[in-house]
Scaffold this active site. Structure first.
Site, short mmCIF file in Angstrom:
data_model
loop_
_atom_site.label_atom_id
_atom_site.label_comp_id
_atom_site.label_asym_id
_atom_site.label_seq_id
_atom_site.Cartn_x
_atom_site.Cartn_y
_atom_site.Cartn_z
N ASP A 178 -1.89 -2.30 10.07
CA ASP A 178 -2.08 -2.25 8.61
C ASP A 178 -2.63 -3.56 8.03
OD1 ASP A 178 -1.05 0.31 8.53
OD2 ASP A 178 0.95 -0.30 7.87
N LYS A 229 0.83 -1.21 0.00
CA LYS A 229 0.00 0.00 0.00
C LYS A 229 0.86 1.26 0.00
CE LYS A 229 1.10 0.72 4.49
NZ LYS A 229 1.93 1.81 4.96
P1 ATP Z 1 4.51 -0.63 7.62
O1 ATP Z 1 4.42 0.23 6.42
O2 ATP Z 1 3.31 -1.51 7.83
O3 ATP Z 1 4.96 0.10 8.86
P2 ATP Z 1 6.96 -1.66 6.54
O4 ATP Z 1 6.54 -1.88 5.13
O5 ATP Z 1 7.77 -0.47 6.84
O6 ATP Z 1 5.66 -1.70 7.43
P3 ATP Z 1 7.55 -4.45 6.79
O7 ATP Z 1 8.47 -4.84 5.66
O8 ATP Z 1 6.13 -4.80 6.66
O9 ATP Z 1 7.76 -2.90 7.05
O10 ATP Z 1 8.06 -5.05 8.19
C1 ATP Z 1 9.32 -4.78 8.62
C2 ATP Z 1 9.71 -5.37 9.98
O11 ATP Z 1 8.95 -6.52 10.34
C3 ATP Z 1 11.13 -5.83 9.91
O12 ATP Z 1 11.71 -5.41 11.13
C4 ATP Z 1 11.10 -7.33 9.83
O13 ATP Z 1 12.19 -7.88 10.51
C5 ATP Z 1 9.77 -7.69 10.49
N1 ATP Z 1 9.03 -8.78 9.80
C6 ATP Z 1 8.35 -9.77 10.36
N2 ATP Z 1 7.72 -10.52 9.44
C7 ATP Z 1 8.01 -10.00 8.25
C8 ATP Z 1 7.62 -10.33 6.92
N3 ATP Z 1 6.83 -11.37 6.62
N4 ATP Z 1 8.07 -9.54 5.93
C9 ATP Z 1 8.86 -8.46 6.21
N5 ATP Z 1 9.26 -8.11 7.44
C10 ATP Z 1 8.83 -8.87 8.46
#
Ligand code: ATP
Length: 311
Positions: free
Chosen positions: A145, A17
């Site tokens: 989210d 998203k």
């Molecule tokens: P958001 O925008 O929802 O805040 P994001 O896109 O910045 O999230 P993600 O990649 O969804 O971040 O998640 C990152 C964190 O979650 C990392 O610290 C990672 O170690 C942990 N994590 C746990 N499970 C997963 C997964 N399936 N994919 C990615 N990261 C994961």
């Protein structure tokens, strides 16, 4: 000889998203903030394949940098599967294969999409047939989210971002995304915002405790007009993300110099999302930013939320 049956597999996918608009309320006593978000699901998908198994395990592959993705019980996809099993009384397990295409710690909700696709895939694999409202409640337990990754489209999120109401959106918006080769931790960006607000408490209005999405954003989405939407892109976390990673400012400038209608850091960053006027404009921008050796992908939105594939 009787052939050995292949283990049953269910394939699901869920989108990443962009936060088209993100306002952060005042710091609350519990250390969290209420937010007002306009989410748009975009055509970068996480793929989840769920196989019958006696216990819980996970393998991760994909087109993005994977070193920050855990492959143990701390992976949000495993947490989603275990939560569903607990909720439904299912006694077996699952082997999950995740195909990641949403940048990790990129502010695009990739982990949330994995959790949403896993809930759907395991529910189908195990035949637990959870009602939709109960699945949304499990999604909320997993992360703010995750409910949006289930519903997709365009939606407004309030509370922690998990109280969703659909927003009317016409047509397709063209996005060009610049993906950083580093991540930004969401809690670190929120904490930087709190410090920023403390430092500037004399010269900025105090944040309201219950923020809301500007009416102009809703109007632009309803009209399906990228020029109008470009005027309303907004992210309260942007200043904090720029403070932590000043190099993102030159990425924002470069996109705007090369024809983007506007650019915004998505969520807690570091992904920068540029809105283009149309497909031609998006392609030109993609070429210009790639020539500057940035990692660029194009996406359109809105797209549907988590779905089973080929069922
Ligand atoms: P958001 O925008 O929802 O805040 P994001 O896109 O910045 O999230 P993600 O990649 O969804 O971040 O998640 C990152 C964190 O979650 C990392 O610290 C990672 O170690 C942990 N994590 C746990 N499970 C997963 C997964 N399936 N994919 C990615 N990261 C994961």
């Amino acid at each position: 000889m009787t052939p050995v049956a292949a283990p049953k597999m269910i394939h699901a996918k869920a989108p990443g998203k962009i936060n088209v608009f993100l306002k952060v309320g005042a710091l609350l006593d519990d250390g969290f903030h209420d937010v007002a978000i306009a989410y748009q699901a975009v055509s970068l998908y996480e793929e989840v394949r769920a196989y019958e198994a006696d216990d819980f395990s996970i393998e991760v592959a994909g087109s993005v940098e994977l070193s920050r993705v855990p492959v143990d019980g701390s992976n949000i996809a495993i947490k989603a599967a275990r939560l569903l099993a607990r909720r439904t009384g299912y006694r077996g397990g699952v082997h999950l294969e995740i195909g990641k295409h949403v940048p990790v710690t990129g502010g695009m909700g990739g982990g949330s999409a994995d959790a949403a696709a896993t809930l759907l895939a395991c529910d189908a694999l195990w035949g637990t047939d959870l009602p939709r409202d109960e699945m949304l409640a499990l999604a909320t337990q997993l992360g703010a989210d995750v409910p949006f990754a289930l519903t997709g489209g365009t939606a407004i999120g309030t509370g922690r971002g998990d109280q969703l109401s659909p927003a009317l959106a016409k047509g397709q918006f063209q996005w060009v995304l610049v993906i950083a080769d580093f991540g930004l931790s969401t809690p670190a960006v929120y904490s930087e915002l709190d410090k920023h607000r403390d430092r500037h408490s004399q010269d900025i209005f105090p944040a309201v405790s219950q923020p809301f999405v500007d009416a102009n954003v809703l109007q632009a989405l309803r009209a399906g007009d990228p020029h109008m939407l470009a005027e309303t892109l907004y992210n309260d976390l942007q200043a904090a993300a720029l403070h932590l990673e000043p190099s993102l400012a030159s990425v924002l400038e470069l996109g705007e110099e090369n024809g983007a209608l506007a650019g915004v850091i998505s969520g807690s960053g570091p992904t920068v999302a540029f809105l283009a006027a149309d497909l031609d404009n998006a392609l030109e921008l993609q070429i210009a930013l790639s020539a500057a050796r940035l990692n660029v992908v194009r996406a359109t939105g809105p797209v549907h939320g988590a779905r089973l594939v080929n069922l």
